[in-house]
Write a protein that holds these residues in place. Structure first.
Motif, mmCIF file in Angstrom:
data_model
loop_
_atom_site.group_PDB
_atom_site.id
_atom_site.type_symbol
_atom_site.label_atom_id
_atom_site.label_comp_id
_atom_site.label_asym_id
_atom_site.label_seq_id
_atom_site.Cartn_x
_atom_site.Cartn_y
_atom_site.Cartn_z
ATOM 1 N N MET A 155 0.873 -1.222 -0.076
ATOM 2 C CA MET A 155 0.113 -0.075 0.006
ATOM 3 C C MET A 155 0.864 1.141 0.023
ATOM 4 N N PRO A 156 0.344 2.483 -0.596
ATOM 5 C CA PRO A 156 1.259 3.642 -0.502
ATOM 6 C C PRO A 156 1.771 3.985 0.799
ATOM 7 N N GLY A 157 3.031 4.279 0.924
ATOM 8 C CA GLY A 157 3.710 4.609 2.188
ATOM 9 C C GLY A 157 4.229 3.327 2.889
ATOM 10 N N GLY A 158 3.773 2.178 2.736
ATOM 11 C CA GLY A 158 4.222 0.861 3.320
ATOM 12 C C GLY A 158 5.491 0.627 2.444
ATOM 13 N N ARG A 159 6.061 -0.740 3.041
ATOM 14 C CA ARG A 159 7.174 -1.212 2.303
ATOM 15 C C ARG A 159 6.942 -1.660 1.051
ATOM 16 N N LEU A 160 7.755 -1.796 0.100
ATOM 17 C CA LEU A 160 7.596 -2.343 -1.270
ATOM 18 C C LEU A 160 7.447 -3.737 -1.068
ATOM 19 N N THR A 161 6.749 -4.484 -1.893
ATOM 20 C CA THR A 161 6.165 -5.877 -1.959
ATOM 21 C C THR A 161 7.143 -6.517 -3.119
#
Length: 236
Positions: free
Chosen positions: A1-7
């Motif tokens: 999700m925007p702002g979270g860690r890259l998956t």
């Protein structure tokens, strides 16, 4: 999700976008992320020409899990570092480690740079620090660093607030260089196979080339499988 860690999927989409020639802003728009997030991710993991989604994710896992307890501070003898080690101890280890790297086929100066990086507690050095430690010219350091970057054993980032580059080594370095070695084996195997077809597989030269191709293909697959098992143990 925007702002979270890259998956892992985010990283695969970044790699796909770079392959299609998209800029950071366009890739970020597709992901719903800030442009700075994408640019930092790509720069941290080899740049647009060398970015690999799997290797980038493995490197992130290593960085997030690496929590080495700092040794307790003790009374230190005069002239030692914060862990009570004499500078000569670090220098001697670096020299011996560099010699072993050189025996495995590394050119001597890249071997010295890599050994110095491993002996640094931070796992990073600047070009200026390498010049002082190794007592060589900036041009010599630049050539050695370029060799190690080509082998994907080190990465560079801009030193915060300065125009200097800082070079890093991390635990995923050998994963990346193993994959690079496997890719080199694939190229050699393909060329040997082409040679066997051109010269005739039933001729002595063709038979020799065909055997080389089969061997390198199998060894390359074993290298990739082994590297992936290692990455799997880190949860990558």
């Amino acid at each position: 999700m925007p702002g979270g860690r890259l998956t892992p999927d985010d990283r695969r989409r970044i790699a796909a976008g770079l392959a299609q020639g998209f800029g950071y802003a366009e890739i970020a728009r597709q992901l719903g992320r800030p442009t700075s997030t994408v640019s930092r991710e790509v720069t941290r993991n080899g740049g647009p020409g060398s970015y690999r989604a799997e290797a980038a994710h493995a490197a992130t896992v290593v960085r997030s899990r690496r929590r080495v307890p700092r040794p307790k501070r003790v009374e230190k003898p005069l002239g030692t570092d914060e862990y009570g080690r004499a500078p000569e101890l670090v220098a001697d280890f670096s020299a011996q480690f560099a010699e072993l790297f050189a025996r495995t086929g590394f050119p001597r100066m890249p071997a010295a740079v890599l050994a110095r990086l491993y002996a640094a507690d931070s796992g990073s050095v600047t070009a200026g620090e390498l010049v002082r430690h190794l007592r060589v010219s900036p041009a010599t350091v630049s050539a050695a660093v370029g060799y190690l970057e080509d082998q994907e054993l080190i990465r560079r980032e801009r030193d915060g607030g300065t125009r200097r580059d800082r070079y890093f080594v991390d635990e995923s370095a050998w994963y990346r260089t193993t994959l690079a070695g496997a890719r080199a084996n694939e190229l050699l195997a393909a060329k040997a196979r082409d040679g066997a077809d051109s010269l005739g597989a039933s001729t002595p030269a063709g038979s020799r080339l065909l055997g080389m191709s089969e061997y390198l293909e199998k060894v390359g697959l074993d290298m990739v499988r082994s590297a992936e098992r290692w990455r799997g143990q880190l949860g990558g």
